[in-house]
Scaffold this active site. Structure first.
Site, PDB file in Angstrom:
ATOM      1  N   LYS A 236      13.267  49.609  31.594  1.00  0.00           N
ATOM      2  CA  LYS A 236      14.434  50.411  31.247  1.00  0.00           C
ATOM      3  C   LYS A 236      13.961  51.527  30.315  1.00  0.00           C
ATOM      4  O   LYS A 236      13.168  51.270  29.383  1.00  0.00           O
ATOM      5  CB  LYS A 236      15.456  49.538  30.522  1.00  0.00           C
ATOM      6  CG  LYS A 236      16.085  48.491  31.434  1.00  0.00           C
ATOM      7  CD  LYS A 236      16.996  49.177  32.420  1.00  0.00           C
ATOM      8  CE  LYS A 236      17.903  48.202  33.138  1.00  0.00           C
ATOM      9  NZ  LYS A 236      18.784  48.904  34.081  1.00  0.00           N
TER      10      LYS A 236
ATOM     11  N   ASP B  98      13.910  52.765  35.040  1.00  0.00           N
ATOM     12  CA  ASP B  98      15.348  52.894  35.295  1.00  0.00           C
ATOM     13  C   ASP B  98      16.018  53.518  34.079  1.00  0.00           C
ATOM     14  O   ASP B  98      15.979  52.955  32.981  1.00  0.00           O
ATOM     15  CB  ASP B  98      15.944  51.503  35.563  1.00  0.00           C
ATOM     16  CG  ASP B  98      17.441  51.567  35.897  1.00  0.00           C
ATOM     17  OD1 ASP B  98      17.993  52.680  35.995  1.00  0.00           O
ATOM     18  OD2 ASP B  98      18.042  50.488  36.060  1.00  0.00           O
TER      19      ASP B  98
ATOM     20  N   LYS C 206      23.229  47.459  45.501  1.00  0.00           N
ATOM     21  CA  LYS C 206      23.870  46.353  44.787  1.00  0.00           C
ATOM     22  C   LYS C 206      25.203  46.087  45.474  1.00  0.00           C
ATOM     23  O   LYS C 206      26.080  46.956  45.457  1.00  0.00           O
ATOM     24  CB  LYS C 206      24.155  46.735  43.333  1.00  0.00           C
ATOM     25  CG  LYS C 206      22.944  46.793  42.439  1.00  0.00           C
ATOM     26  CD  LYS C 206      23.388  47.196  41.050  1.00  0.00           C
ATOM     27  CE  LYS C 206      22.205  47.331  40.119  1.00  0.00           C
ATOM     28  NZ  LYS C 206      22.547  48.140  38.939  1.00  0.00           N
TER      29      LYS C 206
ATOM     30  N   GLY D 260      20.071  44.016  40.793  1.00  0.00           N
ATOM     31  CA  GLY D 260      20.660  42.818  40.188  1.00  0.00           C
ATOM     32  C   GLY D 260      21.608  43.216  39.082  1.00  0.00           C
ATOM     33  O   GLY D 260      21.514  44.319  38.524  1.00  0.00           O
TER      34      GLY D 260
ATOM     35  N   LYS E 106      10.066  46.548  36.269  1.00  0.00           N
ATOM     36  CA  LYS E 106      10.922  47.731  36.070  1.00  0.00           C
ATOM     37  C   LYS E 106      11.188  47.850  34.587  1.00  0.00           C
ATOM     38  O   LYS E 106      11.650  46.894  33.955  1.00  0.00           O
ATOM     39  CB  LYS E 106      12.215  47.549  36.868  1.00  0.00           C
ATOM     40  CG  LYS E 106      13.445  48.275  36.351  1.00  0.00           C
ATOM     41  CD  LYS E 106      14.538  48.270  37.416  1.00  0.00           C
ATOM     42  CE  LYS E 106      15.931  48.185  36.802  1.00  0.00           C
ATOM     43  NZ  LYS E 106      16.999  48.230  37.823  1.00  0.00           N
TER      44      LYS E 106
ATOM     45  N   ASP F 160      21.079  54.598  42.114  1.00  0.00           N
ATOM     46  CA  ASP F 160      21.802  53.343  41.924  1.00  0.00           C
ATOM     47  C   ASP F 160      23.288  53.701  41.755  1.00  0.00           C
ATOM     48  O   ASP F 160      24.054  53.722  42.724  1.00  0.00           O
ATOM     49  CB  ASP F 160      21.223  52.615  40.701  1.00  0.00           C
ATOM     50  CG  ASP F 160      22.015  51.383  40.265  1.00  0.00           C
ATOM     51  OD1 ASP F 160      22.940  50.981  40.978  1.00  0.00           O
ATOM     52  OD2 ASP F 160      21.720  50.808  39.185  1.00  0.00           O
TER      53      ASP F 160
ATOM     54  N   SER G 150      13.377  43.100  35.680  1.00  0.00           N
ATOM     55  CA  SER G 150      13.837  44.242  34.908  1.00  0.00           C
ATOM     56  C   SER G 150      13.611  43.943  33.422  1.00  0.00           C
ATOM     57  O   SER G 150      14.066  42.911  32.926  1.00  0.00           O
ATOM     58  CB  SER G 150      15.326  44.455  35.201  1.00  0.00           C
ATOM     59  OG  SER G 150      15.845  45.463  34.385  1.00  0.00           O
TER      60      SER G 150
ATOM     61  N   GLU H 299      14.627  55.497  38.641  1.00  0.00           N
ATOM     62  CA  GLU H 299      15.964  55.150  39.105  1.00  0.00           C
ATOM     63  C   GLU H 299      17.025  55.854  38.275  1.00  0.00           C
ATOM     64  O   GLU H 299      16.993  55.803  37.043  1.00  0.00           O
ATOM     65  CB  GLU H 299      16.107  53.624  38.986  1.00  0.00           C
ATOM     66  CG  GLU H 299      17.364  53.070  39.591  1.00  0.00           C
ATOM     67  CD  GLU H 299      17.419  51.533  39.436  1.00  0.00           C
ATOM     68  OE1 GLU H 299      16.402  50.917  39.046  1.00  0.00           O
ATOM     69  OE2 GLU H 299      18.491  50.976  39.704  1.00  0.00           O
TER      70      GLU H 299
HETATM   71  O1  NPG Z   1      17.794  41.273  37.257  1.00  0.00           O
HETATM   72  O2  NPG Z   1      19.916  40.913  37.315  1.00  0.00           O
HETATM   73  C1  NPG Z   1      18.936  41.564  36.944  1.00  0.00           C
HETATM   74  C2  NPG Z   1      19.171  42.771  36.085  1.00  0.00           C
HETATM   75  C3  NPG Z   1      18.602  44.002  36.670  1.00  0.00           C
HETATM   76  O3  NPG Z   1      18.324  45.799  35.166  1.00  0.00           O
HETATM   77  C4  NPG Z   1      19.055  45.216  35.913  1.00  0.00           C
HETATM   78  N1  NPG Z   1      20.301  45.600  36.112  1.00  0.00           N
HETATM   79  O4  NPG Z   1      21.085  49.029  35.848  1.00  0.00           O
HETATM   80  O5  NPG Z   1      20.207  47.876  37.395  1.00  0.00           O
HETATM   81  C5  NPG Z   1      20.720  47.944  36.286  1.00  0.00           C
HETATM   82  C6  NPG Z   1      20.896  46.717  35.435  1.00  0.00           C
HETATM   83  C7  NPG Z   1      22.299  46.347  35.122  1.00  0.00           C
HETATM   84  C8  NPG Z   1      22.547  45.135  34.576  1.00  0.00           C
HETATM   85  C9  NPG Z   1      23.350  47.154  35.366  1.00  0.00           C
HETATM   86  C10 NPG Z   1      23.832  44.739  34.285  1.00  0.00           C
HETATM   87  C11 NPG Z   1      24.614  46.772  35.069  1.00  0.00           C
HETATM   88  C12 NPG Z   1      24.860  45.570  34.538  1.00  0.00           C
END
Ligand code: NPG
Length: 372
Positions: free
Chosen positions: A167, A193, A267, A295, A165, A243, A139, A218
Site C-alpha cells: 500500500k 496500490d 472485486k 480482496g 502488494k 480497482d 496485501s 493500482e
Molecule cells: O487481502 O483481503 C485482502 C485485502 C486486500 O488490500 C486489500 N484490499 O484497496 O484493495 C484494497 C484493499 C481494501 C481493503 C479495500 C478493505 C477496501 C476495504
C-alpha cells in the site's frame, strides 16, 4: 426455488494487527452477513462494505438499510423470477435500483450459494473455474518505518506468499518500494496500490517507480478520473491497474477503450456480484487485459468464493486471495490456508465452507430475520 427469508447478521472481527491504507487504519472488521433460507437449502452472502464510506460510497449500515427497505421487498415481490431463473434473477430484479453494488452482491451471493448447495454444485464449477488452486498474493499495509515493513514482507514470504502488494500514499512510496526491492531481489513479484491517493500532478513522481520493475500500480488517481489514468499511462511505464474505477462490465469496457488500464482488479462486491465479476473477466479476456481477484478483508465465506472466481482462465496474475490468518486469529469458517503459495479452490457444494455456529456466535453483534 422459493426464498422464505433472509437473516441479516452483523459480526465484528478483530484484526491481528492494524491494517493501514491511504484512506484508513482498520483495527477490526464490521461485516454484514446474509443467510438466505429457501425451500431447498440455505446460503451465505458476505457484504464487503466497510464501516465508513472511505473506500467507496457504501458503508455497512447503509447496505443493511437498502437491503431491508428496498432489495428484500423487491425480491419478495418477484417469486416467479426467482423460481424460474434462480440467482441470475437477483441482478435483474434489483437493476432498477441505482448503485449499492456491495449490498446487491451480498444478496446475490447468498441466493446463489443456496441454489448451488441445493443442486450439489460448487461456486467454482458454476463460475467457470479451470484450476484447482490459485496463486496467493498478500496485501501489506503502510508502516511508520521501513524496517518494520521489511520484517512484515519477510514474514509473508516465509509463509509462502507468491506476490507482495505494498500500500502506498504520498510520503510512503518510492522509499519503501526501493527498500523491498533491494532486500528481496528483482525476482520478487511486487506491485503497489495507492487507493486514489495521487493526482495527475504527481505523474513525474510516480514515474520514479518505473525503475523498480513493478507488476503494476493500482488505482493511483481518483475513482472518476478515468481520463487521468489514460494520460498517466502515457507518462509512466509501470502498467496501470484499475480497482475503484471499475464498477461494471460497461465501465471496464470504457476504461479499456480509453487506454486507462492494462490490468483490472476484479472485486465481486465492488461490481455488484460474482456474476458481473465473471462478465468483467470476459470483457478483460476479450481485450487481452490481464485480471486478478482483489480482496476486502473477507471472512472465510468471501475468501472461498474469491478463490473460486480467481480460478477462471483470465485471472492471469496472483490475487489478494490470502489465508484466513493474514487478518484473523480465528475465522468464522474452517480456516482457509495456503499450501505452497496457493489457495485450494473449494470443491464442496456452494461456497464449500460454512460458518461454525460457536465461532459465529462469538463475533455476532446483532441478528435480524426478515421473512419474505
Ligand atoms: O487481502 O483481503 C485482502 C485485502 C486486500 O488490500 C486489500 N484490499 O484497496 O484493495 C484494497 C484493499 C481494501 C481493503 C479495500 C478493505 C477496501 C476495504
Amino acid at each position: 426455488m422459493k426464498l422464505q427469508g433472509v437473516e441479516l447478521r452483523r459480526i465484528n472481527m478483530p484484526l491481528l494487527s492494524p491494517f493501514r491504507t491511504s484512506f484508513s487504519v482498520q483495527t477490526s472488521r464490521d461485516v454484514l452477513l446474509l443467510r438466505a433460507v429457501t425451500d431447498e437449502a440455505e446460503g451465505w452472502g458476505e457484504c464487503v462494505a466497510m464501516a465508513d464510506p472511505l473506500y467507496s460510497s457504501e458503508y455497512v449500515d447503509a447496505t443493511a438499510d437498502v437491503l431491508r427497505r428496498f432489495f428484500l421487498p423487491a425480491l419478495a415481490a418477484a417469486p416467479e423470477a426467482l423460481a424460474q431463473h434462480g440467482a441470475t434473477a437477483v441482478g435483474q430484479v434489483l437493476h432498477p435500483f441505482k448503485g449499492h453494488r456491495m449490498a446487491k452482491a451480498a444478496l446475490e451471493m447468498a441466493v446463489l450459494d443456496a441454489e448451488l448447495r441445493a443442486a450439489d454444485r460448487s461456486f467454482g464449477r458454476e463460475l467457470g473455474a479451470v484450476h484447482d488452486r490459485v496463486p496467493s498474493g498478500v496485501s501489506v499495509g503502510i508502516y511508520d518505518e521501513i524496517p518494520a515493513l521489511l520484517d512484515a514482507v519477510g514474514g509473508y514470504l516465509d509463509a509462502g506468499y507468491l506476490r507482495i502488494k505494498l500500500k502506498i500514499e504520498p510520503g510512503w512510496d518510492i522509499e519503501p518500494v526501493k527498500a523491498v526491492r533491494e532486500r528481496f531481489g528483482d525476482d520478487l513479484l511486487l506491485q503497489v496500490d495507492a487507493n486514489t491517493a495521487y493526482s495527475l500532478r504527481d505523474a513525474r513522481h510516480l514515474a520514479r517507480l518505473d525503475d523498480f520493475g513493478l507488476l503494476l500500480i493500482e488505482q493511483p488517481l481518483e475513482e472518476e478520473d478515468v481520463i487521468g489514468h489514460a494520460e498517466l499511462a502515457t507518462v509512466i511505464s509501470t502498467p496501470i491497474c484499475l480497482d475503484e474505477s471499475i464498477v461494471s462490465a460497461q465501465s471496464a469496457a470504457a476504461a479499456i477503450k480509453l487506454g486507462a488500464c492494462s490490468i483490472i482488479n476484479i472485486k465481486p462486491g465492488r461490481v455488484g456480484g460474482y456474476l458481473e465479476a465473471v462478465r468483467i473477466h470476459d470483457v478483460a479476456a476479450a481485450h487481452g487485459v490481464a485480471a486478478w481477484c482483489g480482496g476486502m478483508l473477507e471472512t472465510g465465506l468471501g475468501r472461498a468464493a474469491n478463490a473460486a472466481l480467481a480460478a477462471l482462465p483470465g485471472f492471469t496474475l496472483p490475487g489478494d486471495v490470502s489465508a484466513s490468518d493474514r487478518f484473523y486469529a480465528t475465522d468464522i469458517t474452517e480456516p482457509l490456508r495456503i499450501v505452497d503459495g496457493h489457495m485450494p479452490v473449494p470443491t464442496g457444494p456452494g461456497l464449500g465452507v460454512t460458518p461454525l455456529p460457536e465461532l459465529l456466535d462469538e463475533v455476532t453483534t446483532t441478528v435480524e430475520w426478515v421473512a419474505l
